[in-house]
Structures are given as structure tokens and as C-alpha cells.
Design a protein around this motif. Sequence first.
Motif, PDB file in Angstrom:
ATOM      1  N   HIS A  29       6.706  -1.814  20.032  1.00  0.00           N
ATOM      2  CA  HIS A  29       7.792  -0.970  19.531  1.00  0.00           C
ATOM      3  C   HIS A  29       8.290  -1.427  18.159  1.00  0.00           C
ATOM      4  CE1 HIS A  29      10.217  -4.244  21.261  1.00  0.00           C
ATOM      5  NE2 HIS A  29      11.194  -3.849  20.455  1.00  0.00           N
ATOM      6  N   GLN A  30       8.039  -2.685  17.816  1.00  0.00           N
ATOM      7  CA  GLN A  30       8.408  -3.179  16.496  1.00  0.00           C
ATOM      8  C   GLN A  30       7.263  -3.036  15.500  1.00  0.00           C
ATOM      9  OE1 GLN A  30       9.797  -7.217  16.824  1.00  0.00           O
ATOM     10  NE2 GLN A  30      11.553  -6.683  18.112  1.00  0.00           N
ATOM     11  N   ALA A  31       6.050  -3.256  15.985  1.00  0.00           N
ATOM     12  CA  ALA A  31       4.890  -3.267  15.093  1.00  0.00           C
ATOM     13  C   ALA A  31       4.508  -1.883  14.598  1.00  0.00           C
ATOM     14  CB  ALA A  31       3.704  -3.918  15.799  1.00  0.00           C
ATOM     15  N   LEU A  32       4.535  -0.885  15.481  1.00  0.00           N
ATOM     16  CA  LEU A  32       4.009   0.435  15.117  1.00  0.00           C
ATOM     17  C   LEU A  32       4.750   1.105  13.964  1.00  0.00           C
ATOM     18  CD1 LEU A  32       2.921   2.059  18.501  1.00  0.00           C
ATOM     19  CD2 LEU A  32       1.525   0.893  16.798  1.00  0.00           C
ATOM     20  N   PRO A  33       6.076   1.146  13.943  1.00  0.00           N
ATOM     21  CA  PRO A  33       6.753   1.791  12.799  1.00  0.00           C
ATOM     22  C   PRO A  33       6.424   1.114  11.471  1.00  0.00           C
ATOM     23  CG  PRO A  33       8.270   1.517  14.628  1.00  0.00           C
ATOM     24  CD  PRO A  33       7.054   0.730  14.974  1.00  0.00           C
ATOM     25  N   ALA A  34       6.399  -0.231  11.462  1.00  0.00           N
ATOM     26  CA  ALA A  34       6.073  -0.946  10.228  1.00  0.00           C
ATOM     27  C   ALA A  34       4.630  -0.706   9.822  1.00  0.00           C
ATOM     28  CB  ALA A  34       6.328  -2.444  10.427  1.00  0.00           C
ATOM     29  N   LEU A  35       3.752  -0.662  10.797  1.00  0.00           N
ATOM     30  CA  LEU A  35       2.342  -0.418  10.519  1.00  0.00           C
ATOM     31  C   LEU A  35       2.133   0.977   9.944  1.00  0.00           C
ATOM     32  CD1 LEU A  35      -0.588  -1.354  10.660  1.00  0.00           C
ATOM     33  CD2 LEU A  35      -0.647  -0.643  13.055  1.00  0.00           C
ATOM     34  N   GLN A  36       2.835   1.963  10.472  1.00  0.00           N
ATOM     35  CA  GLN A  36       2.689   3.328   9.956  1.00  0.00           C
ATOM     36  C   GLN A  36       3.149   3.437   8.503  1.00  0.00           C
ATOM     37  OE1 GLN A  36       4.779   5.348  13.168  1.00  0.00           O
ATOM     38  NE2 GLN A  36       2.860   6.281  13.856  1.00  0.00           N
ATOM     39  N   ARG A  37       4.176   2.688   8.141  1.00  0.00           N
ATOM     40  CA  ARG A  37       4.621   2.701   6.745  1.00  0.00           C
ATOM     41  C   ARG A  37       3.543   2.121   5.828  1.00  0.00           C
ATOM     42  NH1 ARG A  37       9.631   1.426   9.333  1.00  0.00           N
ATOM     43  NH2 ARG A  37       9.294  -0.813   9.083  1.00  0.00           N
ATOM     44  N   LEU A  38       2.868   1.080   6.285  1.00  0.00           N
ATOM     45  CA  LEU A  38       1.790   0.494   5.494  1.00  0.00           C
ATOM     46  C   LEU A  38       0.581   1.422   5.435  1.00  0.00           C
ATOM     47  CD1 LEU A  38       1.904  -3.260   6.614  1.00  0.00           C
ATOM     48  CD2 LEU A  38       2.804  -2.234   4.518  1.00  0.00           C
ATOM     49  N   LEU A  39       0.333   2.158   6.492  1.00  0.00           N
ATOM     50  CA  LEU A  39      -0.791   3.096   6.512  1.00  0.00           C
ATOM     51  C   LEU A  39      -0.585   4.235   5.516  1.00  0.00           C
ATOM     52  CD1 LEU A  39      -1.480   3.227  10.345  1.00  0.00           C
ATOM     53  CD2 LEU A  39      -3.080   2.420   8.605  1.00  0.00           C
ATOM     54  N   VAL A  40       0.649   4.667   5.355  1.00  0.00           N
ATOM     55  CA  VAL A  40       0.948   5.688   4.342  1.00  0.00           C
ATOM     56  C   VAL A  40       0.578   5.162   2.957  1.00  0.00           C
ATOM     57  CG1 VAL A  40       2.789   6.977   3.206  1.00  0.00           C
ATOM     58  CG2 VAL A  40       2.742   6.819   5.701  1.00  0.00           C
ATOM     59  N   LYS A  41       0.912   3.918   2.685  1.00  0.00           N
ATOM     60  CA  LYS A  41       0.558   3.309   1.396  1.00  0.00           C
ATOM     61  C   LYS A  41      -0.956   3.169   1.257  1.00  0.00           C
ATOM     62  CE  LYS A  41       4.842   0.625   0.963  1.00  0.00           C
ATOM     63  NZ  LYS A  41       5.417  -0.745   0.842  1.00  0.00           N
ATOM     64  N   ALA A  42      -1.628   2.741   2.309  1.00  0.00           N
ATOM     65  CA  ALA A  42      -3.077   2.545   2.261  1.00  0.00           C
ATOM     66  C   ALA A  42      -3.798   3.867   2.036  1.00  0.00           C
ATOM     67  CB  ALA A  42      -3.564   1.890   3.552  1.00  0.00           C
ATOM     68  N   LEU A  43      -3.312   4.930   2.658  1.00  0.00           N
ATOM     69  CA  LEU A  43      -3.927   6.242   2.455  1.00  0.00           C
ATOM     70  C   LEU A  43      -3.704   6.704   1.023  1.00  0.00           C
ATOM     71  CD1 LEU A  43      -5.521   8.450   3.928  1.00  0.00           C
ATOM     72  CD2 LEU A  43      -3.336   9.501   4.556  1.00  0.00           C
ATOM     73  N   GLY A  44      -2.558   6.364   0.457  1.00  0.00           N
ATOM     74  CA  GLY A  44      -2.268   6.713  -0.933  1.00  0.00           C
ATOM     75  C   GLY A  44      -3.126   5.963  -1.933  1.00  0.00           C
ATOM     76  N   ASP A  45      -3.784   4.895  -1.501  1.00  0.00           N
ATOM     77  CA  ASP A  45      -4.660   4.123  -2.394  1.00  0.00           C
ATOM     78  C   ASP A  45      -5.996   4.809  -2.641  1.00  0.00           C
ATOM     79  OD1 ASP A  45      -2.761   2.110  -2.529  1.00  0.00           O
ATOM     80  OD2 ASP A  45      -3.661   0.942  -0.911  1.00  0.00           O
ATOM     81  N   LYS A  46      -6.349   5.803  -1.816  1.00  0.00           N
ATOM     82  CA  LYS A  46      -7.670   6.429  -1.933  1.00  0.00           C
ATOM     83  C   LYS A  46      -7.811   7.195  -3.251  1.00  0.00           C
ATOM     84  CE  LYS A  46      -9.067   6.858   2.891  1.00  0.00           C
ATOM     85  NZ  LYS A  46     -10.151   5.888   2.708  1.00  0.00           N
ATOM     86  N   GLN A  47      -9.019   7.169  -3.799  1.00  0.00           N
ATOM     87  CA  GLN A  47      -9.330   7.916  -5.005  1.00  0.00           C
ATOM     88  C   GLN A  47      -9.323   9.416  -4.707  1.00  0.00           C
ATOM     89  OE1 GLN A  47     -10.274   6.629  -8.310  1.00  0.00           O
ATOM     90  NE2 GLN A  47      -9.165   4.932  -7.393  1.00  0.00           N
ATOM     91  N   GLU A  48      -8.971  10.216  -5.699  1.00  0.00           N
ATOM     92  CA  GLU A  48      -8.937  11.668  -5.513  1.00  0.00           C
ATOM     93  C   GLU A  48     -10.339  12.259  -5.417  1.00  0.00           C
ATOM     94  OE1 GLU A  48      -6.267  13.829  -5.344  1.00  0.00           O
ATOM     95  OE2 GLU A  48      -4.875  12.147  -5.262  1.00  0.00           O
ATOM     96  N   VAL A  49     -11.244  11.796  -6.283  1.00  0.00           N
ATOM     97  CA  VAL A  49     -12.562  12.442  -6.389  1.00  0.00           C
ATOM     98  C   VAL A  49     -13.696  11.462  -6.193  1.00  0.00           C
ATOM     99  CG1 VAL A  49     -14.105  13.766  -7.879  1.00  0.00           C
ATOM    100  CG2 VAL A  49     -11.634  14.189  -7.956  1.00  0.00           C
ATOM    101  N   ALA A  50     -13.724  10.381  -6.979  1.00  0.00           N
ATOM    102  CA  ALA A  50     -14.897   9.515  -6.999  1.00  0.00           C
ATOM    103  C   ALA A  50     -14.507   8.057  -7.152  1.00  0.00           C
ATOM    104  CB  ALA A  50     -15.841   9.914  -8.140  1.00  0.00           C
ATOM    105  N   PHE A  51     -15.338   7.185  -6.625  1.00  0.00           N
ATOM    106  CA  PHE A  51     -15.190   5.751  -6.775  1.00  0.00           C
ATOM    107  C   PHE A  51     -15.279   5.387  -8.248  1.00  0.00           C
ATOM    108  CE2 PHE A  51     -17.044   1.468  -6.878  1.00  0.00           C
ATOM    109  CZ  PHE A  51     -16.226   0.793  -6.001  1.00  0.00           C
ATOM    110  N   SER A  52     -14.353   4.548  -8.705  1.00  0.00           N
ATOM    111  CA  SER A  52     -14.336   4.200 -10.125  1.00  0.00           C
ATOM    112  C   SER A  52     -14.548   2.723 -10.369  1.00  0.00           C
ATOM    113  CB  SER A  52     -13.006   4.641 -10.749  1.00  0.00           C
ATOM    114  OG  SER A  52     -11.907   4.033 -10.075  1.00  0.00           O
TER     115      SER A  52
END
Length: 322
Positions: free
Chosen positions: A288-311
Motif C-alpha cells: 500500500h506504500q510502494a504502489l503509489p510511489a512506484l506509479q509516480r516513477l512509472l509516469v516519469k519512465a514512460l515520459g523518457d521514451k523517444q517520440e519517433v526513433a532511437f537517437s
Amino acid sequence: MIVDRQGRRFRNLRISLTSACNYACTYCVPNGKRLVAAQDELSAEAMARGVAYLIEAAGIERLRITGGEPLVSPKLESFMTAVGKMGLDDISLTTNGQLLAKKLPLLVEAGLRRINVSLDTLDASAFRSIARGGDLATVLDGMDQAKAAGMKIKVNMVPLRGQNLDQVMPLLDYCLERGYELRFIELMRMGHLAKDNNAFLQQFVSLQQLLALIGERYEYAQTDAPVDATAVRYAIPGLGNFGVIANESVPFCRTCSRLRLSSTGWLHGCLSSSNRHYVGDLLDKPRHQALPALQRLLVKALGDKQEVAFSGGATVMKIIGG
């Protein structure tokens, strides 16, 4: 479910069980020093708990176990036993195959049905030169034993100009004869190659060059692949299939669903980003403590993805697996 504006979400988790490896491949470890386990690697229990939390927080459906070389890790048995009970649709493992025959009973007992073997040549001398460790015959025997045990085998080859380009056709023939699916992986601008463009270009072999070479002997046609697949797949009628992971030639960032967890507890949302997110401290917390914090980090990790191509990226592949 965590989804970005392109409709991407994390479905596939690749977990590096250890950074240690019994090889020192030239394109991975330019200084030739064999890799050892990091001092701060997570325990098998913590890594398994991380998988369980990521299944719930991100909707992970498929797991690939990587390294370093996962078969050298003393955590392998207990980790696989734990994740085998989590109800995942698919669990696979990537290995260099050197210890495959030795570890095969454990893998079969754990319910593993699919493995990827990294193999860049069928020439024993070239094998030693590229891998700087191991023995080709042992790898091939391990693959034969795995096939006999009912495992589906894919072979990963990184074609390198000046090193193993002459092995493209022998390795393809070998795989077609045995029912293995060969996947050619275009060299990636990672680690030292991200900084040295000349070194990259001197070794790089493109999708178009590979297809031209294969087309001299075989007729082939592109075939279906899952929407988030990294490989462009081709069928050779009556013989089998092969694929090309064409990161440079046919970028697949738009549909990428991959998330990586390092052996030291860092999440990597994109190989082309130097960003990483530490979750090791969350894995000792109750759900119950880990999941909310983990989801916030996952939002950041998903935002790290490139839009089109590996650079290109400074991240070294040996740290986070394939």
C-alpha cells in the motif's frame, strides 16, 4: 493504467538479474574486462517483489530475464521459482548459452519454454575473438539439448562489418535447418559507440544490406509481427522465418512497450535516455506504500521514451541487459 499520449504503456519487463557475465564481447565491453556482479545488487526476493509490484502498477504481461549473463547468477533458481507463480502470460530468458546445458533442468523445472541465445558466429576462432570467453561447441550442444527438451529457441546475432559479416548466411542456414528463428540485431549507438560515430559506422550493417545478402540465396516475404514487436519478420517459404531488429533502419519507438529494471534497482524507460529512476528502496515497503510511489516513477519512465526513433544513449547495455 499508465498510458502516454501516443497510446504506449509498459507491457514488457526486462529484468537484469546480474551485471556479471562470463563473456566480454567486443561490442559490449571494449576494454575486454569481464564483468562482475555489482556490490549493491538486489536480492532475489527483492527482485521478485519488484516484478510483482510492476505487474500490478504497470500492467506488465511479459517478462524477459537478462543480465549480464543470467545463468551465472546464484539468484536464478529462487527468482524463477517466485516469478513462475505470478501468472504472467510469457516468461523468457536471454543467455549466451555457455551454461545452458548445465542449467537446463532448472529452467525446465521452472516452466520456462522460450529462450534467446546470443550467438554471433559459427566459426570457433571468430567466436573466441568476439566473445573473449566460452566455447562454441558447448553453446551449440546446449541449444540442441534445449530444443530436445521442448523449448522454443531464437538466436540473436549482431552483424559487424569486418568481424562476422561472412557468418550471416552460415548462421541463417544453421537456424533454418534446426527450426530456430534467427534475429539479426542492428548495432546500436550505445555506450562507447554513442560517443564514437566513426567506430559505429565502420561496424554497422543495415537492414537493407542484410536483406540484399540473404536475397542472393533465398526468396523471402515480410510476415506479420505483434504491433509492439522490435523485429521486422520475414518468411522463407517452406523453410522458416528470420527477423531483423532494425533500430536504425526501421525505428520502433512509436510502439515501444518495454521497461527495464537493473540488478541494482533502477528503472529505465528508454535506452535512448540517460534518465533512470530508483525503486530499490520501495521494494522493502508494504504494497500500500510502494504502489503509489512506484506509479509516480512509472509516469516519469514512460515520459523518457523517444517520440519517433532511437537517437543514441550513453547508457551501457551491459548494465541493463538486452
